[in-house]
Scaffold this motif. Structure first.
Motif, PDB file in Angstrom:
ATOM      1  N   MET A 115      11.281  -2.151  -4.025  1.00 40.60           N
ATOM      2  CA  MET A 115      10.529  -1.070  -3.426  1.00 40.60           C
ATOM      3  C   MET A 115      11.415  -0.273  -2.460  1.00 40.60           C
ATOM      4  N   VAL A 118       8.263  -1.190   2.768  1.00 41.39           N
ATOM      5  CA  VAL A 118       6.949  -1.780   3.020  1.00 41.39           C
ATOM      6  C   VAL A 118       6.585  -1.438   4.464  1.00 41.39           C
ATOM      7  N   LEU A 145      -3.212   5.315  -3.768  1.00 43.97           N
ATOM      8  CA  LEU A 145      -2.463   4.232  -3.140  1.00 43.97           C
ATOM      9  C   LEU A 145      -1.674   3.459  -4.190  1.00 43.97           C
ATOM     10  N   ARG A 146      -2.295   3.187  -5.326  1.00 46.39           N
ATOM     11  CA  ARG A 146      -1.596   2.487  -6.404  1.00 46.39           C
ATOM     12  C   ARG A 146      -0.466   3.343  -6.978  1.00 46.39           C
ATOM     13  N   GLU A 149       2.455   3.056  -4.735  1.00 49.47           N
ATOM     14  CA  GLU A 149       3.148   1.788  -4.905  1.00 49.47           C
ATOM     15  C   GLU A 149       4.051   1.821  -6.131  1.00 49.47           C
ATOM     16  N   GLU A 150       3.613   2.495  -7.184  1.00 47.05           N
ATOM     17  CA  GLU A 150       4.449   2.628  -8.373  1.00 47.05           C
ATOM     18  C   GLU A 150       5.721   3.408  -8.077  1.00 47.05           C
ATOM     19  N   VAL A 153       6.493   2.589  -2.588  1.00 41.89           N
ATOM     20  CA  VAL A 153       6.051   2.567  -1.191  1.00 41.89           C
ATOM     21  C   VAL A 153       4.795   1.695  -1.077  1.00 41.89           C
ATOM     22  N   ILE A 154       4.870   0.695  -0.214  1.00 37.09           N
ATOM     23  CA  ILE A 154       3.736  -0.191   0.061  1.00 37.09           C
ATOM     24  C   ILE A 154       3.259   0.064   1.489  1.00 37.09           C
ATOM     25  N   ARG A 156       0.147  -1.256   4.177  1.00 37.04           N
ATOM     26  CA  ARG A 156      -0.961  -2.172   4.417  1.00 37.04           C
ATOM     27  C   ARG A 156      -1.293  -2.231   5.907  1.00 37.04           C
ATOM     28  N   ASP A 184      -6.382  -2.741   1.006  1.00 32.93           N
ATOM     29  CA  ASP A 184      -5.234  -2.210   1.751  1.00 32.93           C
ATOM     30  C   ASP A 184      -4.955  -3.007   3.031  1.00 32.93           C
ATOM     31  N   TRP A 212       7.016  -8.732  -1.295  1.00 29.45           N
ATOM     32  CA  TRP A 212       7.662  -7.519  -1.819  1.00 29.45           C
ATOM     33  C   TRP A 212       9.156  -7.527  -1.495  1.00 29.45           C
ATOM     34  N   ALA A 214      12.043  -5.115  -0.808  1.00 29.94           N
ATOM     35  CA  ALA A 214      12.175  -3.698  -0.438  1.00 29.94           C
ATOM     36  C   ALA A 214      13.487  -3.439   0.278  1.00 29.94           C
TER      37      ALA A 214
END
Length: 385
Positions: A115, A118, A145-146, A149-150, A153-154, A156, A184, A212, A214
């Motif tokens: 990623m 995060v 949001l999904r 992430e693809e 970028v995450i 939470r 989330d 993750w 990252a």
């Protein structure tokens, strides 16, 4: 039984190399070594004074030894660095929350996608309205949001657990229901409030590293406005560096009065009265590369925690080979400050009010700040990459 033993084939004794062959092989190796030395380390020819030739030969030998030593030291340093990273990564996995190291490897292993970053938005049980104000402004929801992430970028919300978690605990049930609705929230195996924010940031890094892989791990607060795209662009400029600590660097006075909110019990460690803290990133938003996050996670039990989160975090890195990046776009003011900077071609990555250590009255004002300071103002929807 005796018959079976009789039918069992006997193992032949291991073949032995004749002694004379061993001697011959040693002699051959010795002669080969002499040939190699003569081929790659020639003796200088005598050109007059024997002492001069001997001296030249000695200098050449010393240079060869010095170069060999440097190569060996460089290799040793590289091997040590690799071993340290492996050990730290294994320790980080072993400290995963609610997951054993073997589970982590089986579930994710080599299939984990690398990623960009995060981001943990630190929040508490009582701040549901703050979280909703962020969901309605700069933090995408649902399919957006999904999609984010693809693209690497995450994001939470980060929160621990109550002191006595159980199915009937109203606080924990409310957070679980909220997470089920929005998907989330990152729950930590950490009692909320225990040990303060320094321990919580360590637990966040340990958990995020397990879940993750990252380039960067970012911490922010639930009363800060963040422009995701600009944040990503800033971090991308440093992604090829192994040990980077990015934020708005500051060095405030060490507070020695015990009636102050920012009282430092370990003030004596910073010298005489009136001294400042070392340089460290302000708490509203900062980021570290994966190597540094792994180091903190692996050593969290022996890293000292000062009274302030940002001071603690800076202290964990102050003695390491770390590049401190003072990035002022991570600490812009609320309107009109962020508006003026955007108009000048320097849009802000994060905006807040210094006097409130965040946006003053964030529930009421987050929408206004987003409207006036968002990187994509005038367009519909959330940030697109």
């Amino acid at each position: 039984m005796m018959a079976a033993a009789a039918l069992r084939p006997h193992k032949a004794p291991p073949a032995r190399v004749p002694t004379r062959w061993v001697a011959a092989l040693c002699a051959a190796c010795f002669l080969l070594g002499i040939c190699v030395v003569n081929r790659y380390w020639p003796v200088p020819e005598h050109t007059g004074c024997p002492d001069t030739a001997s001296s030249d030969h000695s200098r050449a030998a010393l240079n060869q030894v010095s170069q060999t030593r440097e190569v060996i030291m460089a290799l040793d340093k590289t091997i040590s660095d690799i071993e340290m990273r492996l050990a730290a990564a294994r320790a980080a996995q072993a400290m995963s929350q609610g997951m054993s190291p073997s589970d982590s490897e089986d579930d994710q292993g080599s299939m984990r996608h690398r990623m960009s970053f995060v981001m943990g938005v630190f929040t508490t049980f009582a701040n549901r309205k703050r979280r909703d104000s962020i969901r309605q402004t700069w933090m995408p929801q649902g399919d957006q949001l999904r999609s984010l992430e693809e693209k690497g970028v995450i994001i939470r919300f980060v929160i621990g657990r109550s002191e006595n978690p159980n199915p009937d605990n109203e606080v924990d049930r409310a957070i679980d229901a909220e997470d089920k609705e929005y998907n989330d929230i990152l729950r930590l195996n950490h009692v909320e409030g225990y040990g303060g924010l320094p321990m919580k940031i360590q637990m966040f890094l340990s958990t995020a590293l397990t879940m993750w892989d990252a380039d960067f791990y970012v911490k922010t607060d639930d009363n800060v406005h963040v422009n995701i795209g600009i944040t990503r662009s800033i971090l991308a400029r440093h992604r090829m560096k192994p040990r980077v600590y990015i934020g708005c660097m500051k060095s405030g006075p060490v507070v020695i009065k015990n009636d102050s909110k920012y009282y430092e019990p370990d003030h004596w460690k910073f010298g005489t009265e009136g001294n400042n803290y070392f340089r460290h990133a302000t708490r509203q938003l900062y980021a570290v590369t994966r190597d540094l996050a792994t180091y903190i996670s692996a050593n969290r039990h022996i890293l000292h925690k000062y009274s302030n989160e940002d001071v603690s975090f800076g202290s964990w890195l102050i003695g390491l080979e770390v590049e401190h990046v003072d990035e002022r776009s991570l600490c812009c003011g609320t309107p009109p400050d962020c508006e003026w900077k955007a108009q000048a071609g320097n849009p802000c990555a994060a905006s807040f009010d210094w006097n409130c250590t965040g946006i003053c009255n964030p529930v009421e004002r987050m929408t206004e700040v987003h409207r006036r300071c968002w990187e994509g103002r005038g367009a519909e929807g959330h940030t697109q990459f």
